[in-house]
Design an enzyme around this catalytic site. Structure first.
Site, PDB file in Angstrom:
ATOM      1  N   LEU A  33      -3.921   3.941  -3.019  1.00  0.00           N
ATOM      2  CA  LEU A  33      -2.526   3.505  -2.891  1.00  0.00           C
ATOM      3  C   LEU A  33      -2.339   2.571  -1.693  1.00  0.00           C
ATOM      4  O   LEU A  33      -3.172   2.544  -0.777  1.00  0.00           O
ATOM      5  CB  LEU A  33      -1.625   4.734  -2.700  1.00  0.00           C
ATOM      6  CG  LEU A  33      -1.517   5.702  -3.889  1.00  0.00           C
ATOM      7  CD1 LEU A  33      -0.864   7.002  -3.437  1.00  0.00           C
ATOM      8  CD2 LEU A  33      -0.729   5.062  -5.034  1.00  0.00           C
ATOM      9  N   SER A  34      -1.232   1.869  -1.685  1.00  0.00           N
ATOM     10  CA  SER A  34      -0.880   1.060  -0.522  1.00  0.00           C
ATOM     11  C   SER A  34      -0.705   2.007   0.671  1.00  0.00           C
ATOM     12  O   SER A  34      -0.028   3.032   0.549  1.00  0.00           O
ATOM     13  CB  SER A  34       0.425   0.310  -0.801  1.00  0.00           C
ATOM     14  OG  SER A  34       0.831  -0.390   0.345  1.00  0.00           O
ATOM     15  N   GLY A  37      -5.368   3.490   3.392  1.00  0.00           N
ATOM     16  CA  GLY A  37      -6.358   3.275   4.453  1.00  0.00           C
ATOM     17  C   GLY A  37      -7.543   2.429   4.026  1.00  0.00           C
ATOM     18  O   GLY A  37      -8.561   2.379   4.717  1.00  0.00           O
ATOM     19  N   SER A  39      -8.033  -0.913   3.838  1.00  0.00           N
ATOM     20  CA  SER A  39      -8.352  -2.034   4.712  1.00  0.00           C
ATOM     21  C   SER A  39      -8.915  -1.541   6.047  1.00  0.00           C
ATOM     22  O   SER A  39      -9.960  -2.037   6.514  1.00  0.00           O
ATOM     23  CB  SER A  39      -7.069  -2.839   4.922  1.00  0.00           C
ATOM     24  OG  SER A  39      -7.344  -4.024   5.544  1.00  0.00           O
ATOM     25  N   SER A 106      -6.107  -2.044  -6.692  1.00  0.00           N
ATOM     26  CA  SER A 106      -6.786  -2.016  -7.997  1.00  0.00           C
ATOM     27  C   SER A 106      -6.462  -0.720  -8.745  1.00  0.00           C
ATOM     28  O   SER A 106      -7.344   0.122  -8.932  1.00  0.00           O
ATOM     29  CB  SER A 106      -8.303  -2.214  -7.836  1.00  0.00           C
ATOM     30  OG  SER A 106      -8.857  -1.419  -6.816  1.00  0.00           O
TER      31      SER A 106
HETATM   32  P1  ADP Z   1      -4.225   0.006   2.808  1.00  0.00           P
HETATM   33  O1  ADP Z   1      -5.221  -1.083   3.068  1.00  0.00           O
HETATM   34  O2  ADP Z   1      -4.772   1.068   1.909  1.00  0.00           O
HETATM   35  O3  ADP Z   1      -2.897  -0.495   2.330  1.00  0.00           O
HETATM   36  P2  ADP Z   1      -4.092   0.229   5.677  1.00  0.00           P
HETATM   37  O4  ADP Z   1      -5.528   0.321   6.079  1.00  0.00           O
HETATM   38  O5  ADP Z   1      -3.406  -1.104   5.808  1.00  0.00           O
HETATM   39  O6  ADP Z   1      -3.952   0.783   4.188  1.00  0.00           O
HETATM   40  O7  ADP Z   1      -3.236   1.287   6.506  1.00  0.00           O
HETATM   41  C1  ADP Z   1      -3.584   2.630   6.589  1.00  0.00           C
HETATM   42  C2  ADP Z   1      -2.985   3.281   7.813  1.00  0.00           C
HETATM   43  O8  ADP Z   1      -3.442   4.623   7.841  1.00  0.00           O
HETATM   44  C3  ADP Z   1      -3.397   2.632   9.119  1.00  0.00           C
HETATM   45  O9  ADP Z   1      -2.297   2.635  10.007  1.00  0.00           O
HETATM   46  C4  ADP Z   1      -4.505   3.559   9.621  1.00  0.00           C
HETATM   47  O10 ADP Z   1      -4.603   3.579  11.028  1.00  0.00           O
HETATM   48  C5  ADP Z   1      -4.045   4.925   9.101  1.00  0.00           C
HETATM   49  N1  ADP Z   1      -5.119   5.897   8.875  1.00  0.00           N
HETATM   50  C6  ADP Z   1      -5.116   7.175   9.276  1.00  0.00           C
HETATM   51  N2  ADP Z   1      -6.229   7.821   8.927  1.00  0.00           N
HETATM   52  C7  ADP Z   1      -6.998   6.928   8.266  1.00  0.00           C
HETATM   53  C8  ADP Z   1      -8.286   7.013   7.659  1.00  0.00           C
HETATM   54  N3  ADP Z   1      -9.015   8.122   7.650  1.00  0.00           N
HETATM   55  N4  ADP Z   1      -8.773   5.903   7.054  1.00  0.00           N
HETATM   56  C9  ADP Z   1      -8.062   4.775   7.059  1.00  0.00           C
HETATM   57  N5  ADP Z   1      -6.816   4.635   7.600  1.00  0.00           N
HETATM   58  C10 ADP Z   1      -6.290   5.708   8.213  1.00  0.00           C
END
Ligand code: ADP
Length: 216
Positions: A33-34, A37, A39, A106
């Protein structure tokens, strides 16, 4: 497809590039999901791989939608075409000996399956970033959930458009409750176990480790 197109077979093959690099090339396909995490995790995994001497590149929504897919919107057809192009691009990166990490929602199994079918078995490693929607919504990194709930974004995955959970992902990471580093090392451990990259103790360019990566 246009006629009269002949694939030029290069002397420098994927195998030779992999041997020179000291690791296999493949796609790490992060899905979820958006705000799950994808990215964050893809970039953390890339850092670790880079520190270990691997050649890598991360594709994410912004760098792709600014160029390669700038003509595409978010309709069902455009989303499908977006994923197809990313799949084809990742496939070329595999040929170039690079580890391609992709971070796209995706949401549809069919589209993920399409990319999987473009490459050889074992070259597509699906990483499901398993974060509950409540947590994604609480994070709301880009304020998108709030806007989707307000009806300002139509067909928003998890709110007004489905997310189809992977049934056979190679790796499932608990990005909802585990630390980023824990999840990243889970991915790295998988790669070492499956002989995609060398274990940290082995020299990245030693010929014995490369030979073992290619099954001897
Ligand atoms: P996505 O790319 O899925 O839309 P992002 O990476 O942009 O998500 O954002 C995810 C958020 O969740 C970030 O603020 C990140 O710091 C936080 N987060 C907390 N725990 C995790 C984890 N285990 N893996 C990745 N992101 C995490």
């Amino acid at each position: 497809m246009a006629k009269n197109i002949v694939w030029h077979s290069a002397a420098i093959t994927r195998e030779r590039r992999e041997k020179q690099n000291g690791h296999q090339s493949f796609i790490l396909w992060f899905t979820g999901l958006s705000g799950a995490g994808k990215s964050t995790l893809a970039h953390r995994v890339e850092e670790i791989l880079h520190e270990r001497g691997c050649r890598t590149y991360v594709f994410d929504g912004d760098n792709v939608r600014h160029g390669l897919c700038s003509d595409l919107g978010f309709s069902a057809e455009d989303r499908q075409e977006n994923i197809r192009r990313i799949g084809e691009m990742s496939k070329l990166f595999i040929e170039a000996g690079v580890i391609a990490l992709t971070a796209f929602i995706s949401p549809f199994r069919r589209d993920r399956r399409t990319v999987r079918s473009l490459v050889h078995k074992g070259d597509f490693i699906e990483v499901y970033c398993d974060t509950a929607i409540e947590i994604c919504e609480e994070r709301d990194v880009k304020g998108l959930y709030q806007r989707a709930r307000a009806g300002e974004i139509i067909e928003f995955t998890g709110v007004s458009s489905p997310y189809e959970i992977p049934e056979n992902a190679e790796i499932v990471v608990d990005t909802g409750t585990q630390e980023v580093d824990v999840c990243a090392h889970q991915v790295i451990d998988y790669l070492v176990e499956h002989e995609k990259i060398a274990a940290p103790s082995a020299s990245p360019d030693s010929s014995s480790s490369v030979a073992s990566l290619h099954g001897g």
